[in-house]
Scaffold this motif. Structure first.
Motif, short mmCIF file in Angstrom:
data_model
loop_
_atom_site.label_atom_id
_atom_site.label_comp_id
_atom_site.label_asym_id
_atom_site.label_seq_id
_atom_site.Cartn_x
_atom_site.Cartn_y
_atom_site.Cartn_z
N LYS A 218 0.83 -1.20 0.00
CA LYS A 218 0.00 0.00 0.00
C LYS A 218 0.87 1.26 0.00
N LEU A 219 1.94 1.22 0.78
CA LEU A 219 2.86 2.35 0.81
C LEU A 219 3.41 2.67 -0.58
N TRP A 220 3.66 1.64 -1.35
CA TRP A 220 4.32 1.77 -2.66
C TRP A 220 3.62 2.79 -3.55
N GLY A 221 2.30 2.86 -3.49
CA GLY A 221 1.57 3.88 -4.25
C GLY A 221 1.41 5.17 -3.47
N ASN A 222 1.14 5.05 -2.17
CA ASN A 222 0.91 6.25 -1.36
C ASN A 222 2.11 7.15 -1.26
N MET A 223 3.31 6.59 -1.29
CA MET A 223 4.51 7.39 -1.05
C MET A 223 4.82 8.36 -2.19
N THR A 224 4.17 8.18 -3.33
CA THR A 224 4.32 9.15 -4.41
C THR A 224 3.08 10.02 -4.55
N MET A 225 1.93 9.41 -4.64
CA MET A 225 0.71 10.18 -4.89
C MET A 225 0.45 11.22 -3.80
N ASN A 226 0.65 10.84 -2.55
CA ASN A 226 0.36 11.76 -1.45
C ASN A 226 1.30 12.97 -1.43
N PRO A 227 2.61 12.79 -1.33
CA PRO A 227 3.47 13.97 -1.26
C PRO A 227 3.51 14.80 -2.54
N VAL A 228 3.46 14.15 -3.70
CA VAL A 228 3.49 14.92 -4.94
C VAL A 228 2.23 15.77 -5.07
N SER A 229 1.10 15.24 -4.65
CA SER A 229 -0.13 16.03 -4.69
C SER A 229 -0.06 17.21 -3.74
N ALA A 230 0.56 17.01 -2.57
CA ALA A 230 0.70 18.10 -1.61
C ALA A 230 1.61 19.20 -2.16
N LEU A 231 2.64 18.80 -2.87
CA LEU A 231 3.59 19.76 -3.44
C LEU A 231 3.01 20.52 -4.62
N THR A 232 2.18 19.85 -5.41
CA THR A 232 1.67 20.45 -6.65
C THR A 232 0.24 20.96 -6.55
N ARG A 233 -0.48 20.56 -5.49
CA ARG A 233 -1.91 20.87 -5.32
C ARG A 233 -2.75 20.25 -6.45
N ALA A 234 -2.26 19.17 -7.03
CA ALA A 234 -2.94 18.54 -8.17
C ALA A 234 -3.65 17.26 -7.72
N THR A 235 -4.74 16.94 -8.41
CA THR A 235 -5.42 15.66 -8.20
C THR A 235 -4.61 14.55 -8.88
N THR A 236 -4.90 13.32 -8.52
CA THR A 236 -4.09 12.20 -8.99
C THR A 236 -4.14 12.04 -10.51
N ASP A 237 -5.28 12.30 -11.12
CA ASP A 237 -5.36 12.14 -12.57
C ASP A 237 -4.43 13.12 -13.27
N SER A 238 -4.37 14.36 -12.78
CA SER A 238 -3.49 15.37 -13.40
C SER A 238 -2.03 14.98 -13.26
N MET A 239 -1.65 14.44 -12.11
CA MET A 239 -0.26 14.03 -11.92
C MET A 239 0.12 12.90 -12.86
N LEU A 240 -0.75 11.91 -12.97
CA LEU A 240 -0.42 10.75 -13.79
C LEU A 240 -0.57 11.03 -15.29
N ASP A 241 -1.33 12.05 -15.65
CA ASP A 241 -1.45 12.42 -17.06
C ASP A 241 -0.28 13.27 -17.53
N ASP A 242 0.49 13.79 -16.60
CA ASP A 242 1.68 14.54 -16.98
C ASP A 242 2.85 13.56 -17.11
N PRO A 243 3.42 13.39 -18.30
CA PRO A 243 4.43 12.34 -18.49
C PRO A 243 5.68 12.53 -17.63
N LEU A 244 6.07 13.77 -17.35
CA LEU A 244 7.26 14.00 -16.53
C LEU A 244 7.01 13.64 -15.07
N VAL A 245 5.85 14.03 -14.57
CA VAL A 245 5.51 13.71 -13.18
C VAL A 245 5.30 12.20 -13.03
N ASN A 246 4.63 11.60 -13.99
CA ASN A 246 4.41 10.16 -13.96
C ASN A 246 5.75 9.42 -13.93
#
Length: 326
Positions: A206-234
């Motif tokens: 469970k950590l394996w996914g949370n450790m990226t989605m959670n902090p990156v969203s906090a840093l960018t203020r982006a929802t998960t779909d926006s983060m994963l749709d950006d090829p550089l962030v993904n």
């Protein structure tokens, strides 16, 4: 015999567990404060699920010193609050009490019972004084991985949005009669419960996914779909996960997935705000140490180079420090 249960943390997960266990006939107490304490004392825990609303009685108190020894303590607070909470358990515990930790991230006891753990088992970023095992011995811990989504609608009122699964297990890998009894109680309350002989592996997955989605969203203020749709962030998230997978393999917590496969699954969930993004927006403390700091610390114990994890940890640590009121 009626099981005596105390729930610490009357948020979404703690409130849901308290309500579900109350309706089994267990003697459920909840430690709460402020508006939540008042609401629980007035009406019990409210729960909305399957289009129906119900209220379930609990004994709500402001402190553990108002209760006696419990059979089970359920902890559903976030990591920044945990250390202070654990040190309040004295009046609630004897040698037979079990403590179910329904929390995200890597806990302080994570390396206990792992055959491939490094010799130094203290994770200082979540156990700075190295004394948490003294307050709560690992043999009395039940790890719990929560696979459900719930939200607080108002103080003392919880809505179950999706999912219903809990995975529980002991650090040593044993499945004792006490653990089976706790699982049966949770099942009687309506949860789908899986007993695990390798709870650390379940926590790591469970950590394996949370450790990226959670902090990156906090840093960018982006929802998960926006983060994963950006090829550089993904790609950055995949690189972090690749490094974490290497740490997992070294300690016996390998993951049978690629980062790309895991992110594709997350992307199917659509646009949502992670819990850490919600905490940033609400001005609450961030539980980044349990999600990223512990992984960075483990890499150091193993002598592994993790440049992407290091970058993520440094950034989220800086955000957390700058956002903390002085």
């Amino acid at each position: 015999m009626v099981m005596r249960v105390c729930v610490y943390g009357a948020g979404a997960i703690g409130g849901l567990i308290a309500a579900r266990l109350s309706r089994t006939g267990a003697s459920v107490s909840v430690v709460a404060r402020g508006d939540t304490l008042e609401a629980l004392q007035r009406q019990g825990v409210g729960i909305v699920e399957g289009g129906k609303t119900g209220f379930h009685p609990v004994h709500a108190v402001a402190g553990a010193d108002q209760l006696g020894v419990q059979d089970l303590i359920v902890v559903a607070v976030k990591q920044p609050a945990l250390n202070a909470v654990l040190k309040q358990f004295g009046p609630l515990m004897d040698a037979n009490t079990r403590v179910l930790l329904a929390m995200n991230g890597v806990p302080w006891w994570f390396l206990d019972g792992l055959p491939d753990a490094p010799s130094d088992t203290v994770l200082r970023c979540v156990d700075p004084q190295g004394d948490l095992r003294r307050h709560l011995p690992s043999r009395q811990v039940l790890g719990c991985v929560v696979h459900l989504s719930a939200a607080i609608e108002s103080p003392g009122m919880v809505r179950l949005n999706s999912g219903n699964r809990l995975i529980i297990g002991e650090p040593c890998g044993e499945i004792s009669t006490v653990t089976r009894a706790v699982a049966e109680l949770l099942e009687a309350g309506g949860f789908e419960v899986e007993l695990s002989a390798g709870i650390q592996r379940d926590i790591w997955y469970k950590l394996w996914g949370n450790m990226t989605m959670n902090p990156v969203s906090a840093l960018t203020r982006a929802t998960t779909d926006s983060m994963l749709d950006d090829p550089l962030v993904n790609r950055f998230c995949c690189n972090v996960m690749q490094e974490a997978a290497g740490i997992g393999r070294a300690i016996g917590c390998g993951v049978d997935q690629t980062p790309e496969q895991r992110n594709a699954t997350t992307r199917k969930l659509g646009a949502f705000k992670t819990s850490m993004l919600q905490d940033v927006e609400a001005g609450r403390a961030l539980e980044y140490e349990a999600l990223v700091g512990t992984v960075y610390e483990l890499a150091g114990k193993l002598g592994q180079e993790v440049p992407n994890i290091s970058t993520l940890y440094g950034l989220i640590r800086l955000l957390a420090r700058s956002a903390t009121p002085t």
